[in-house]
Enzyme design. Sequence first.
Site, PDB file in Angstrom:
ATOM      1  CG  ASP A  69      -0.496  -0.576   2.695  1.00 17.20           C
ATOM      2  OD1 ASP A  69       1.049  -0.558   2.628  1.00 17.20           O
ATOM      3  OD2 ASP A  69      -1.049  -1.009   3.514  1.00 17.20           O
ATOM      4  CG  ASN A 138      -9.071  -2.087  12.505  1.00 15.82           C
ATOM      5  OD1 ASN A 138      -8.178  -2.748  11.951  1.00 15.82           O
ATOM      6  ND2 ASN A 138      -9.551  -0.875  11.955  1.00 15.82           N
ATOM      7  CG  HIS A 140      -5.960  -2.474   9.034  1.00 18.84           C
ATOM      8  ND1 HIS A 140      -5.907  -1.420   9.743  1.00 18.84           N
ATOM      9  CD2 HIS A 140      -4.623  -2.877   9.031  1.00 18.84           C
ATOM     10  CE1 HIS A 140      -4.787  -1.153  10.022  1.00 18.84           C
ATOM     11  NE2 HIS A 140      -3.838  -1.865   9.649  1.00 18.84           N
ATOM     12  CD  GLU A 145      -9.030   0.907   8.245  1.00 17.85           C
ATOM     13  OE1 GLU A 145      -8.987  -0.111   9.148  1.00 17.85           O
ATOM     14  OE2 GLU A 145      -8.121   1.849   8.193  1.00 17.85           O
TER      15      GLU A 145
HETATM   16  C1  F6R Z   1       1.587  -1.919   6.179  1.00 20.05           C
HETATM   17  C2  F6R Z   1       0.308  -2.184   6.243  1.00 20.05           C
HETATM   18  C3  F6R Z   1      -0.586  -2.090   7.638  1.00 20.05           C
HETATM   19  C4  F6R Z   1       0.088  -2.644   8.799  1.00 20.05           C
HETATM   20  C5  F6R Z   1      -0.625  -2.937  10.266  1.00 20.05           C
HETATM   21  C6  F6R Z   1       0.259  -3.414  11.184  1.00 20.05           C
HETATM   22  O1  F6R Z   1       1.903  -1.975   4.909  1.00 20.05           O
HETATM   23  O2  F6R Z   1      -0.356  -2.288   5.200  1.00 20.05           O
HETATM   24  O3  F6R Z   1      -1.756  -3.091   7.668  1.00 20.05           O
HETATM   25  O4  F6R Z   1       0.769  -3.949   8.435  1.00 20.05           O
HETATM   26  O5  F6R Z   1      -1.209  -1.734  10.313  1.00 20.05           O
HETATM   27  O6  F6R Z   1       1.117  -2.179  11.557  1.00 20.05           O
HETATM   28  P1  F6R Z   1       2.377  -2.371  12.761  1.00 20.05           P
HETATM   29  O7  F6R Z   1       3.091  -3.534  12.194  1.00 20.05           O
HETATM   30  O8  F6R Z   1       2.988  -1.109  12.579  1.00 20.05           O
HETATM   31  O9  F6R Z   1       1.637  -2.758  13.617  1.00 20.05           O
END
Ligand code: F6R
Length: 243
Positions: A69, A138, A140, A145
């Site tokens: 992303d 959450n 995701h 989301e």
């Molecule tokens: C990152 C992404 C997010 C993270 C997720 C966990 O490219 O797409 O989905 O993998 O938010 O974030 P961290 O690892 O910082 O807890």
Amino acid sequence: MSGRIEVVVADREQAGAEAARRILDRARRGGLRRLGVATGGSAEPVYAALRADADAVALLRETTAYALDEYAGLAADHPDSYRATLMRQYASPMGLSPDRLRVPDGSAADLEAEAARYDAEIAAHGGVDLQILGIGGNGHIAFNEPGAPLDGRTHVQMLSESTRADNARFFESQDEVPTHAITQGIGTIMSADEIVMLAFGAGKAAAVRDALRGPVTPAVPASALQRHARVTLIADGDALALL
Ligand code: F6R
């Protein structure tokens, strides 16, 4: 086809080493031309382990990395863009040429067209070989989301306030966190041949429980992984506490 999600218990450092080992095993067998890379804290120990391993650097420099992303509205050279972050943490120290780091262009004039272009680029190869994945508090995955379709492709996504709050730590203030992103859809992520997901800390425990043990539902995007044939979750005891 669906498979049981394999669970490996490891602290952050061990988890990075274990994920790196799986990536390298695959690369040595000749099965890694495209590596899916995530940004965020969970993936950082993986990049640290790969950077520290001269064999990994030699093996992976000719592979291509595909980001999950990118924020919308940040120029590619903005220090908080996912391109810049992945260049710093992975591509540059691993010796990849910049064109071997593929990231959707969050500054494109037509974001939907850019999302479709990026999806087609991944689909042309039938998906990445191995995807490194984090999970949001959450549930995701990437920026899908709760409520995102389980078969969705790369698209423009509005970010929830909870996700913007989670990511505010990387910015000067929460106001600076972009409101939208281009993200691989859940269907795009599911097209990876193999997925290695990492989760650390109590803040991930409910999401991990719902993803692995709850029903497969858009309310928990990561629950889609139950339908994938080859997923490993590498997580610490706190993230696994509710299983
Ligand atoms: C990152 C992404 C997010 C993270 C997720 C966990 O490219 O797409 O989905 O993998 O938010 O974030 P961290 O690892 O910082 O807890």
